[in-house]
Motif scaffolding. Structure first.
Motif, PDB file in Angstrom:
ATOM      1  N   SER A 190       0.826  -1.209   0.000  1.00 39.27           N
ATOM      2  CA  SER A 190       0.000   0.000   0.000  1.00 39.27           C
ATOM      3  C   SER A 190       0.857   1.254   0.000  1.00 39.27           C
ATOM      4  N   ILE A 191       2.062   1.152   0.555  1.00 35.76           N
ATOM      5  CA  ILE A 191       2.992   2.275   0.538  1.00 35.76           C
ATOM      6  C   ILE A 191       3.882   2.212  -0.701  1.00 35.76           C
ATOM      7  N   ALA A 192       4.325   1.006  -1.049  1.00 39.38           N
ATOM      8  CA  ALA A 192       5.270   0.855  -2.152  1.00 39.38           C
ATOM      9  C   ALA A 192       4.666   1.219  -3.499  1.00 39.38           C
ATOM     10  N   PRO A 216      10.049   8.070   4.690  1.00 39.63           N
ATOM     11  CA  PRO A 216      11.428   8.561   4.874  1.00 39.63           C
ATOM     12  C   PRO A 216      12.471   7.481   4.620  1.00 39.63           C
ATOM     13  N   LEU A 217      12.140   6.234   4.875  1.00 35.18           N
ATOM     14  CA  LEU A 217      13.075   5.133   4.616  1.00 35.18           C
ATOM     15  C   LEU A 217      13.330   5.002   3.114  1.00 35.18           C
ATOM     16  N   ILE A 218      12.274   5.174   2.335  1.00 34.96           N
ATOM     17  CA  ILE A 218      12.400   5.106   0.874  1.00 34.96           C
ATOM     18  C   ILE A 218      13.272   6.243   0.365  1.00 34.96           C
ATOM     19  N   VAL A 219      13.080   7.439   0.922  1.00 34.70           N
ATOM     20  CA  VAL A 219      13.882   8.593   0.519  1.00 34.70           C
ATOM     21  C   VAL A 219      15.355   8.360   0.830  1.00 34.70           C
ATOM     22  N   ALA A 220      15.631   7.762   1.978  1.00 39.12           N
ATOM     23  CA  ALA A 220      17.013   7.594   2.427  1.00 39.12           C
ATOM     24  C   ALA A 220      17.733   6.429   1.745  1.00 39.12           C
TER      25      ALA A 220
END
Length: 459
Positions: free
Chosen positions: A61-63, A192-196
């Protein structure tokens, strides 16, 4: 001293002691000297595993809104399928997962269910590393996250056996809240984990935590010999057709179905109704509020009765949806957010109160006509009630999760066909009013020669 307090206390089973042969939580002496500490230890690791199950369940759902960053281009319909299929699979997996603790033991199945979460995580990592995969392959990979949705049923049916009947509301509420809050954790921490670290981190981050959960279950949980009489499919079907199982399943659509349906849909609704608002900054709040409220519902149910809490909670749910409708018409973002968070809170309170009701209903039915002085008969009836309640919890949890899909589809149809969220809100408010009437008719209406309701009898 009652028949249920006549057992001699035993030494507390050691952590990781595998099988416990004698378990009598309704025996006050046993509970205070032995049962309480063991139950709490098993509850902790049950919560950890269920929490991770929800985190993995919500992974896509986030990915899905970030797939373009790795070269995967999908239309809106395909994106919706990648979030709907995990919900469907998770709902159906709750039925076989209900059998797991009874068939293999609560500790053993917790280890199994935790370890299985490695599959969707690893497949997600593979999918992100291979952006040319066909859509049907992505759909199958997304479907495996439904394993995380199944964890709820096995965890709840297992913990039901550990606590005294009159104290099940709070621990079941805590157990469920620990899982539900995984929804909010995923929605809050993944962006934020995806951004990092990139989208692939969404798969890698859960793997070491899953291994910790499996190890914790191995070393610190127990199996209850008294809870291993598994129901057959035929017996499960018979329980599913019982009047109270069907009623509680409908009520659970109203509570958990609303929670999971709103959790999946909240961001879309914010973006649709208030496009100027950054949905990612607020989407996690709803699931957090609903999760934290769940043990409150269980605690209230322990004190004043599950049926009474459920009745008033559905009234507030209907009022909350009316407030959402008013906010939409007024174009008020602040009122919209406040009203929806109120609705999320009621989904959690209702989840806790309905799960308190299920064991109480089956215990009351099992003890009808039993002489309380006959300790053997009472103990046998209570054991049967616990098994039936565990089965009913699994069935209700599956139906409730399917209800979340229905809520998602209600919003989809409303937005695509009527170009407005109002028709969906009207349908939901009407459904909650039906749940109010159903709760009153089944559990609060005074019937019988003594003019008492089931709520008066402890439901």
């Amino acid at each position: 001293m009652s028949a249920l307090t006549a057992q001699k206390p035993e030494a507390a089973p050691a952590a990781g002691g595998r099988w416990i042969e004698h378990w009598a939580p309704d025996d006050e002496v046993f509970w205070n000297t032995t049962g309480k500490a063991v139950a709490r230890r098993n509850l902790v690791w049950s919560i950890v595993t269920e929490h991770l199950g929800f985190c993995v369940w919500l992974l896509w759902s986030i990915a899905v809104i970030n797939l373009g960053k790795v070269g995967v281009t999908l239309d809106v319909g395909q994106q919706l399928w990648l979030t709907t299929v995990p919900n469907l699979v998770g709902a159906f997996m709750r039925v076989p997962y209900t059998f797991g603790p009874a068939r293999f033991g609560g500790r053993n199945f917790t280890i199994i269910s935790a370890t299985l979460l490695l599959i969707p995580c690893a497949l997600f990592v593979y999918a992100i590393g291979n952006p040319d995969l066909p859509f049907w392959a992505l759909l199958l990979i997304a479907a495996t996250t439904g394993l995380g949705g199944g964890n709820f049923a096995s965890s709840m049916s297992n913990i039901t056996h550990y606590y005294p009947s009159h104290k099940q509301g709070l621990p079941l509420g805590l157990n469920a809240a620990g899982g539900n809050i995984g929804t909010s954790v995923t929605q809050l921490t993944m962006p934020p984990l995806i951004v990092a670290f990139g989208l692939v981190a969404v798969g890698w981050v859960w793997m070491p935590l899953v291994l910790v959960a499996a190890a914790g279950a191995y070393f610190f949980m127990n199996n209850l010999r008294t809870a291993t009489s598994a129901y057959t499919i035929r017996e499960m079907g018979r329980i599913s057709r019982e009047r109270h199982t069907m009623i509680m399943s409908i009520l659970y659509i109203g509570t958990f179905g609303s929670f999971i349906g709103y959790s999946f849909s909240f961001g879309v609704l914010i973006k649709n109704q208030f496009p100027e608002v950054q949905a990612a900054h607020f989407i996690w709040l709803g699931a957090l509020v609903g999760s934290v409220a769940r043990p409150i519902g269980g605690l209230l149910a322990d004190r004043i009765g599950g049926a009474r809490v459920t009745f008033w909670n559905f009234l507030v749910m209907a009022a909350g949806i009316a407030a959402v409708w008013f906010a939409v018409n007024a174009g008020s973002w602040g009122l919209f957010l406040a009203a929806f968070l109120l609705v999320f809170a009621t989904t959690g309170i209702g989840n806790g109160s309905t799960y308190k009701m299920i064991p109480a209903i089956f215990r009351r039915k099992a003890l009808e006509g039993i002489d309380e002085a006959d300790g053997t008969a009472v103990e046998s009836a209570v054991a049967t009630a616990r098994r039936k309640a565990a089965a009913a919890i699994g069935i209700s949890s599956a139906v409730g999760a399917l209800g979340g899909v229905l809520i998602q589809q209600t919003f989809r149809i409303s937005l695509t066909e009527a170009k407005s969220v109002v028709p969906a809100l009207l349908v939901l408010a009407a459904f909650y009013c039906v749940c109010v009437v159903l709760t009153w008719a089944a559990y609060l209406r005074k019937t019988g020669p003594d003019r008492r309701s089931l709520a008066d009898a402890g439901v």
